[in-house]
Design a protein around this motif. Structure first.
Motif, PDB file in Angstrom:
ATOM      1  N   ASN A   1       0.847  -1.182   0.000  1.00  0.00           N
ATOM      2  CA  ASN A   1       0.000   0.000   0.000  1.00  0.00           C
ATOM      3  C   ASN A   1       0.886   1.237   0.000  1.00  0.00           C
ATOM      4  OD1 ASN A   1      -1.556   2.312   1.065  1.00  0.00           O
ATOM      5  ND2 ASN A   1      -3.195   0.815   1.298  1.00  0.00           N
ATOM      6  N   TYR A   2       0.858   1.997  -1.068  1.00  0.00           N
ATOM      7  CA  TYR A   2       1.791   3.105  -1.204  1.00  0.00           C
ATOM      8  C   TYR A   2       1.284   4.404  -0.584  1.00  0.00           C
ATOM      9  CZ  TYR A   2      -1.058   3.495  -5.493  1.00  0.00           C
ATOM     10  OH  TYR A   2      -2.095   3.534  -6.398  1.00  0.00           O
ATOM     11  N   THR A   3       0.137   4.379   0.096  1.00  0.00           N
ATOM     12  CA  THR A   3      -0.266   5.532   0.905  1.00  0.00           C
ATOM     13  C   THR A   3       0.108   5.334   2.367  1.00  0.00           C
ATOM     14  OG1 THR A   3      -2.496   4.638   1.236  1.00  0.00           O
ATOM     15  CG2 THR A   3      -2.158   6.134  -0.638  1.00  0.00           C
ATOM     16  N   THR A   4       0.120   4.087   2.835  1.00  0.00           N
ATOM     17  CA  THR A   4       0.510   3.807   4.219  1.00  0.00           C
ATOM     18  C   THR A   4       1.962   3.368   4.339  1.00  0.00           C
ATOM     19  OG1 THR A   4      -0.144   1.469   4.133  1.00  0.00           O
ATOM     20  CG2 THR A   4      -1.852   3.090   4.706  1.00  0.00           C
ATOM     21  N   GLY A   5       2.555   2.908   3.216  1.00  0.00           N
ATOM     22  CA  GLY A   5       3.925   2.404   3.242  1.00  0.00           C
ATOM     23  C   GLY A   5       4.044   1.039   3.878  1.00  0.00           C
ATOM     24  N   LYS A   6       2.949   0.260   3.888  1.00  0.00           N
ATOM     25  CA  LYS A   6       2.951  -1.034   4.549  1.00  0.00           C
ATOM     26  C   LYS A   6       2.665  -2.174   3.579  1.00  0.00           C
ATOM     27  CE  LYS A   6       1.576   0.808   9.056  1.00  0.00           C
ATOM     28  NZ  LYS A   6       0.561   0.774  10.141  1.00  0.00           N
ATOM     29  N   VAL A   7       3.274  -3.327   3.853  1.00  0.00           N
ATOM     30  CA  VAL A   7       3.013  -4.554   3.102  1.00  0.00           C
ATOM     31  C   VAL A   7       1.881  -5.305   3.781  1.00  0.00           C
ATOM     32  CG1 VAL A   7       3.954  -6.777   2.376  1.00  0.00           C
ATOM     33  CG2 VAL A   7       5.397  -4.730   2.297  1.00  0.00           C
ATOM     34  N   SER A   8       0.843  -5.632   3.019  1.00  0.00           N
ATOM     35  CA  SER A   8      -0.282  -6.384   3.586  1.00  0.00           C
ATOM     36  C   SER A   8      -0.112  -7.890   3.414  1.00  0.00           C
ATOM     37  CB  SER A   8      -1.601  -5.936   2.951  1.00  0.00           C
ATOM     38  OG  SER A   8      -1.571  -6.120   1.542  1.00  0.00           O
ATOM     39  N   LEU A   9       0.644  -8.315   2.387  1.00  0.00           N
ATOM     40  CA  LEU A   9       0.876  -9.738   2.157  1.00  0.00           C
ATOM     41  C   LEU A   9       2.269  -9.955   1.587  1.00  0.00           C
ATOM     42  CD1 LEU A   9      -2.351 -11.182   0.435  1.00  0.00           C
ATOM     43  CD2 LEU A   9      -1.497 -11.747   2.726  1.00  0.00           C
ATOM     44  N   TYR A  10       2.916 -10.995   2.050  1.00  0.00           N
ATOM     45  CA  TYR A  10       4.142 -11.486   1.429  1.00  0.00           C
ATOM     46  C   TYR A  10       3.835 -12.824   0.760  1.00  0.00           C
ATOM     47  CZ  TYR A  10       7.300  -8.141   3.689  1.00  0.00           C
ATOM     48  OH  TYR A  10       7.961  -6.997   4.085  1.00  0.00           O
ATOM     49  N   LEU A  11       4.231 -12.963  -0.498  1.00  0.00           N
ATOM     50  CA  LEU A  11       4.097 -14.220  -1.234  1.00  0.00           C
ATOM     51  C   LEU A  11       5.508 -14.749  -1.457  1.00  0.00           C
ATOM     52  CD1 LEU A  11       1.491 -12.982  -3.882  1.00  0.00           C
ATOM     53  CD2 LEU A  11       1.062 -13.834  -1.558  1.00  0.00           C
ATOM     54  N   ARG A  12       5.865 -15.792  -0.742  1.00  0.00           N
ATOM     55  CA  ARG A  12       7.259 -16.235  -0.682  1.00  0.00           C
ATOM     56  C   ARG A  12       7.518 -17.366  -1.672  1.00  0.00           C
ATOM     57  NH1 ARG A  12       9.173 -13.286   3.459  1.00  0.00           N
ATOM     58  NH2 ARG A  12       7.722 -12.738   5.152  1.00  0.00           N
ATOM     59  N   HIS A  13       8.611 -17.226  -2.428  1.00  0.00           N
ATOM     60  CA  HIS A  13       8.963 -18.147  -3.510  1.00  0.00           C
ATOM     61  C   HIS A  13      10.235 -18.942  -3.200  1.00  0.00           C
ATOM     62  CE1 HIS A  13       6.126 -15.435  -5.412  1.00  0.00           C
ATOM     63  NE2 HIS A  13       6.026 -16.249  -6.439  1.00  0.00           N
ATOM     64  N   GLU A  14      10.447 -19.258  -1.949  1.00  0.00           N
ATOM     65  CA  GLU A  14      11.567 -20.102  -1.513  1.00  0.00           C
ATOM     66  C   GLU A  14      12.919 -19.539  -1.949  1.00  0.00           C
ATOM     67  OE1 GLU A  14      10.668 -23.974  -2.996  1.00  0.00           O
ATOM     68  OE2 GLU A  14       8.921 -24.222  -1.688  1.00  0.00           O
ATOM     69  N   GLY A  15      13.001 -18.217  -1.929  1.00  0.00           N
ATOM     70  CA  GLY A  15      14.268 -17.562  -2.220  1.00  0.00           C
ATOM     71  C   GLY A  15      14.613 -17.401  -3.683  1.00  0.00           C
ATOM     72  N   LYS A  16      13.766 -17.872  -4.594  1.00  0.00           N
ATOM     73  CA  LYS A  16      14.034 -17.760  -6.026  1.00  0.00           C
ATOM     74  C   LYS A  16      13.400 -16.481  -6.579  1.00  0.00           C
ATOM     75  CE  LYS A  16      16.093 -21.761  -6.192  1.00  0.00           C
ATOM     76  NZ  LYS A  16      17.562 -21.849  -6.404  1.00  0.00           N
ATOM     77  N   PRO A  17      14.120 -15.745  -7.418  1.00  0.00           N
ATOM     78  CA  PRO A  17      13.597 -14.477  -7.926  1.00  0.00           C
ATOM     79  C   PRO A  17      12.248 -14.608  -8.627  1.00  0.00           C
ATOM     80  CG  PRO A  17      15.932 -14.659  -8.399  1.00  0.00           C
ATOM     81  CD  PRO A  17      15.512 -15.992  -7.850  1.00  0.00           C
ATOM     82  N   VAL A  18      11.375 -13.658  -8.335  1.00  0.00           N
ATOM     83  CA  VAL A  18      10.089 -13.560  -9.022  1.00  0.00           C
ATOM     84  C   VAL A  18      10.323 -12.796 -10.317  1.00  0.00           C
ATOM     85  CG1 VAL A  18       7.709 -12.771  -8.855  1.00  0.00           C
ATOM     86  CG2 VAL A  18       8.908 -13.553  -6.797  1.00  0.00           C
ATOM     87  N   THR A  19       9.905 -13.383 -11.433  1.00  0.00           N
ATOM     88  CA  THR A  19      10.264 -12.841 -12.748  1.00  0.00           C
ATOM     89  C   THR A  19       9.066 -12.352 -13.566  1.00  0.00           C
ATOM     90  OG1 THR A  19      10.263 -15.139 -13.515  1.00  0.00           O
ATOM     91  CG2 THR A  19      12.395 -14.170 -12.954  1.00  0.00           C
ATOM     92  N   ALA A  20       7.839 -12.663 -13.135  1.00  0.00           N
ATOM     93  CA  ALA A  20       6.655 -12.231 -13.874  1.00  0.00           C
ATOM     94  C   ALA A  20       5.455 -12.232 -12.938  1.00  0.00           C
ATOM     95  CB  ALA A  20       6.381 -13.165 -15.057  1.00  0.00           C
ATOM     96  N   LEU A  21       4.540 -11.287 -13.152  1.00  0.00           N
ATOM     97  CA  LEU A  21       3.339 -11.172 -12.333  1.00  0.00           C
ATOM     98  C   LEU A  21       2.144 -10.813 -13.194  1.00  0.00           C
ATOM     99  CD1 LEU A  21       4.598  -9.083  -9.260  1.00  0.00           C
ATOM    100  CD2 LEU A  21       3.838 -11.474  -9.184  1.00  0.00           C
ATOM    101  N   ALA A  22       0.966 -11.268 -12.764  1.00  0.00           N
ATOM    102  CA  ALA A  22      -0.295 -10.860 -13.374  1.00  0.00           C
ATOM    103  C   ALA A  22      -1.384 -10.987 -12.325  1.00  0.00           C
ATOM    104  CB  ALA A  22      -0.633 -11.712 -14.594  1.00  0.00           C
ATOM    105  N   ALA A  23      -2.354 -10.085 -12.375  1.00  0.00           N
ATOM    106  CA  ALA A  23      -3.501 -10.177 -11.482  1.00  0.00           C
ATOM    107  C   ALA A  23      -4.459 -11.248 -11.998  1.00  0.00           C
ATOM    108  CB  ALA A  23      -4.210  -8.831 -11.402  1.00  0.00           C
ATOM    109  N   LEU A  24      -5.058 -12.004 -11.068  1.00  0.00           N
ATOM    110  CA  LEU A  24      -6.051 -13.027 -11.387  1.00  0.00           C
ATOM    111  C   LEU A  24      -7.359 -12.632 -10.711  1.00  0.00           C
ATOM    112  CD1 LEU A  24      -6.790 -15.838 -12.570  1.00  0.00           C
ATOM    113  CD2 LEU A  24      -6.080 -16.804 -10.367  1.00  0.00           C
ATOM    114  N   PRO A  25      -8.361 -12.194 -11.469  1.00  0.00           N
ATOM    115  CA  PRO A  25      -9.617 -11.751 -10.852  1.00  0.00           C
ATOM    116  C   PRO A  25     -10.277 -12.872 -10.039  1.00  0.00           C
ATOM    117  CG  PRO A  25      -9.496 -11.155 -13.194  1.00  0.00           C
ATOM    118  CD  PRO A  25      -8.366 -12.089 -12.929  1.00  0.00           C
TER     119      PRO A  25
END
Length: 324
Positions: free
Chosen positions: A60-84
């Motif tokens: 959240n870029y108005t509060t500066g806080k992370v609401s969720l961490y999605l952890r990938h076992e230390g491997k870089p995240v390389t692509a993202l997309a929203a899933l409705p």
């Protein structure tokens, strides 16, 4: 959208006194290392970030806080997309695609090299992924199953963009391909460029494609506009970046305005009809710009050194408002 300030032949926006005095909200960085990719979030004032540290976050870029961490076992995240309506799809250097609901994930395994791009169908039932293993795969989201796959020699996928049944793909073989997203049948290949094509987007009308080109010292580094419905040919090349272009997007309600981000730390807005840069903003100290989430009045940028939210003020200036 009427864009008034020109880049060429005038003082660039990042040099103006007004922008030097802009107020910026600065938060602690949420990733250790670079931010590789972004996705829009349905939550207000929130963006989904993917980092080289193996985490994705809902920030959240108005509060500066992370609401969720999605952890990938230390491997870089390389692509993202929203899933409705509230899910996330991620691609990872560990070769897997994941679908996240809250902090729980399902793994879609099948690629043999890093996943470089993911896109989701409008109904959320299907997702498509591209990889450096030369393949594009279609997945049934509910069944967590591969539906079909296509592979071509040397077709290392660098980007995907989906509009209806049209799937656009860029590749390290310097080509731009058009696929039928329902069957993964190849319907068109544009003429080969001189440099690797790194990224792509389709405008809201489904008539035009934009791609970015790799390059160095101003050679290559162009933004290319392609006709999708008529003659299916190259329309024009927009030049001005000094290093390779990593990301390109059309503004959502302005199909004649393209945003590009580059390894040269520059964000540029282009008027496609006039074939010129109309706004630009340098992000000093942020390194290469890696991805965008664009809205009509703002551009969220991920970079090698964090994220920056730019506001498009009065259609005449790009102002930095948040950094994290």
């Amino acid at each position: 959208m009427k864009l008034l300030r020109r880049c060429m032949g005038s003082k660039s926006s990042h040099e103006s006194p007004r922008l030097r005095e802009e107020r910026v909200h600065r938060y602690s960085r949420v990733h250790q290392g670079g931010v590789n990719c972004l996705a829009a979030s349905p939550a207000k004032h929130t963006v989904i970030t993917g980092g080289a540290d193996g985490n994705a976050t809902h920030f959240n870029y108005t509060t500066g806080k992370v609401s969720l961490y999605l952890r990938h076992e230390g491997k870089p995240v390389t692509a993202l997309a929203a899933l409705p309506p509230e899910g996330v799809v991620s691609g990872c250097r560990d070769t897997n695609v994941r679908v996240w609901r809250d902090t729980a994930s399902q793994v879609y395994a099948g690629h043999s090299l890093v996943v470089t791009a993911v896109v989701v169908s409008g109904d959320g039932a299907t997702l498509l992924s591209g990889s450096r293993d030369n393949s594009i795969k279609m997945w049934d989201v509910e069944k967590v199953a591969e539906v079909c796959s296509v592979s071509e020699s040397r077709n290392l996928v660098t980007g995907l963009s989906l509009h209806g049944n049209l799937l656009i793909q860029t590749s390290e073989d310097k080509r731009v391909r058009v696929w039928d997203s329902r069957t993964l049948q190849l319907t068109h290949t544009y003429p080969t460029k001189h440099y690797i094509q790194t990224c792509c987007d389709i405008d809201s009308t489904g008539n035009t494609v934009v791609t970015g080109s790799n390059g160095f010292s101003g050679s290559g580094c162009e933004v290319s506009i392609w006709d999708l419905r008529g003659g299916r040919e190259l329309v024009c090349e927009l030049r001005g970046h000094e290093q390779g272009v990593n990301c390109v997007k059309f503004l959502p309600s302005s199909p004649q305005v393209v945003v590009s981000g580059s390894k040269d730390s520059m964000v540029k807005l282009w008027d496609v009809a006039r074939r010129e840069c109309v706004l630009e903003k340098r992000l000093p100290g942020m390194g290469a710009i890696t991805d965008f989430v664009c809205q009509d009045k703002s551009v969220m940028c991920s970079t090698n050194n964090g994220c920056v939210l730019l506001s498009l003020s009065d259609n005449t200036t790009l102002s930095e408002v948040v950094c994290f």
